[in-house]
Design an enzyme around this catalytic site. Structure first.
Site, PDB file in Angstrom:
ATOM      1  N   ASN A 308       0.844  -1.193   0.000  1.00  0.00           N
ATOM      2  CA  ASN A 308       0.000   0.000   0.000  1.00  0.00           C
ATOM      3  C   ASN A 308       0.881   1.245   0.000  1.00  0.00           C
ATOM      4  OD1 ASN A 308      -1.810   2.046   0.433  1.00  0.00           O
ATOM      5  ND2 ASN A 308      -2.767   1.152   2.239  1.00  0.00           N
ATOM      6  N   ASP A 335      10.073   2.088   3.215  1.00  0.00           N
ATOM      7  CA  ASP A 335       8.767   1.619   3.700  1.00  0.00           C
ATOM      8  C   ASP A 335       8.887   0.162   4.169  1.00  0.00           C
ATOM      9  OD1 ASP A 335       6.140   1.520   4.476  1.00  0.00           O
ATOM     10  OD2 ASP A 335       5.293   1.668   2.462  1.00  0.00           O
TER      11      ASP A 335
HETATM   12 ZN   LIG Z   1       1.979   4.448   4.141  1.00  0.00          ZN
END
Ligand SMILES: [Zn+2]
Length: 456
Positions: A308, A335
């Protein structure tokens, strides 16, 4: 770069210790690369580290030490690059609350294995880091590890619920370097306006996870030809673009520091480019997986590719690569999102989104450098000075007198990504089994060796 207001403060912000390492370490005939220090040449130099600091850089700078006294360690690796230690603006270390997937100790080991010496950790833990107490607890735990430095990102809103602003001033005092509700988007325009205004008074960057949740409900992957073919509910680009567009307008209106997390669409690149051309104080990051994979990778419902925002299409990848190369996108952020097997080896709809990134970032992105997509100097800047500036932390630097935060990389080493050699507790990545070229040999933080891997 202007001095950060807290650089000289005595607060809890994670500043560098001084002189933890007392011995002498010599990098013989390496290629120092630090665009911010004017070092981009292919020339071989010596770099001398003494007392935790870089004391000399230059051709044969260590010649007088060769064959000298005991207590001097020589590292000689012809062709190896010496870079400033890397900075990750966006990682999930899962502590507190999901230590089975990752904890601060394992996350920082993974960071060191990837060449990172500064790691910003997102607040979507259990409980959410929306307080000074949790911020301080995270920093204390990281300090006890004596590894890479941890910089907590505090929540924008209490509990990341998107309503009431969290106590940014307190978190800042406790050492938080930015605020974000990452994992959730601040969709309410009034809340976002107030967040930008409030954060600006402390010079904190607001990091937005740009996703209009009303447009992505039930989505499992990017909305396009592949999602249609697989019969899966899609996450359209416009769900990111509308939030980025609104936020840029708000940022311009109130004057603030705004940063787009994991930017993934061609449209968001266009919006950011236009905003920057008008001097709006906005920045963005891109992840290695969004630079390397498209929605085709989800193939036969491969949950390892569920992330995501989702993997997009070739034209998005092309736009992201171009924007990173020309500086429209400021930095690369991993991330890093560890998940266990139980979260991934399930139906795609049930699978948790995320990919681990800390250990694989450099070897994966060096492929883009070799392909001529990304200049090496841009890759280095996007992993050092650019993210450090956004978080307001001192960037590691290859200068005489600087703290010895360094990473040694063998750009020629070929190896295969395998779960067994990873330091992270989780190995959820679609890159397992991939052959890569380029390996982190050694990571030094404040002169201390945090990671070494000399196997050919
Ligand atoms: Zn995020």
């Amino acid at each position: 770069m202007a001095a950060h207001p807290l650089d000289d403060a005595t607060g809890a912000r994670y500043t560098r210790a001084s002189g933890l390492m007392t011995g002498t370490l010599v990098f013989r005939r390496v290629r120092p690369i630090d665009p911010a220090a004017g070092l981009e040449s292919a020339e071989e130099m010596d770099v001398v580290v003494e007392g935790g600091r870089i004391t000399r850089i230059g051709r044969d700078a260590a010649a007088n030490l060769v064959g000298a006294e005991r207590g001097v360690r020589f590292v000689e690796r012809p062709g190896a690059w010496l870079l400033p230690g890397l900075v990750d603006l966006h990682a999930h270390l899962r502590e507190p609350g999901a230590e089975g997937k990752e904890d601060i100790a394992s996350g920082l080991r993974a960071a060191a294995a990837g060449g990172f010496v500064d790691v910003c950790c997102m607040p979507n833990t259990r409980p959410v880091n929306d307080s000074r107490a949790i911020t301080e607890m995270l920093i204390a735990k990281a300090r006890a590890q004596n590894g890479a430095r941890l910089h907590p990102v505090g929540a924008i809103t209490v509990g990341q619920k998107g309503q009431e602003l969290a106590e940014m001033a307190d978190m800042r005092e406790g050492g938080a370097v930015a605020v974000s509700d990452d994992g959730r988007c601040v969709t309410n325009s009034q809340v976002m306006r107030r967040a930008l205004e409030y954060a600006a008074t402390f010079d904190l960057t607001v990091i937005q996870h740009a996703e209009d949740h009303a447009l992505t409900e039930g989505a499992q992957m990017h909305e396009g030809a592949v999602s249609s073919r697989l019969g899966l509910r899609g996450w359209p680009r416009v769900a990111e673009d509308v939030i980025v567009a609104r936020d840029l307008l708000l940022t311009e209106y109130v004057g603030a520091r705004y940063h787009v997390a994991h930017l993934s669409t061609e449209g968001a690149v266009r919006l950011l480019r236009e905003a920057k051309s008008r001097g709006i104080s906005a920045t963005a990051e891109v992840t290695p997986h969004h630079l390397l994979l498209t929605d085709e990778a989800i193939g036969l419902y491969d949950a390892a590719c569920k992330v995501n925002p989702p993997l997009r299409e070739a034209r998005d990848v092309e736009a992201l690569r171009g924007a990173l190369a020309d500086g429209t996108i400021d930095c690369v952020a991993t991330d890093h999102a560890p998940h266990g097997v139980l979260d991934k080896e399930v139906e795609l709809a049930e699978a948790a989104p995320g990919i681990v990134g800390l250990e694989l970032c450099v070897p994966l992105l060096l492929g883009l450098v070799r392909q001529g997509v990304l200049p090496l100097s841009r890759l280095v800047t996007s992993l050092t000075t650019a993210p450090a500036r956004i978080a307001g932390i001192d960037p590691p630097s290859l200068r005489e007198g600087a703290c010895a935060d360094l990473v040694l990389i063998d750009p020629a080493a070929h190896w295969t990504i395998e779960a067994t050699r990873m330091k992270s507790k989780s190995t959820n990545t679609p890159f397992l089994g991939k052959k890569v070229q380029g390996r982190v040999l050694m990571t030094l933080c404040e002169g201390r060796s945090l990671h070494e891997d000399w196997e050919a």
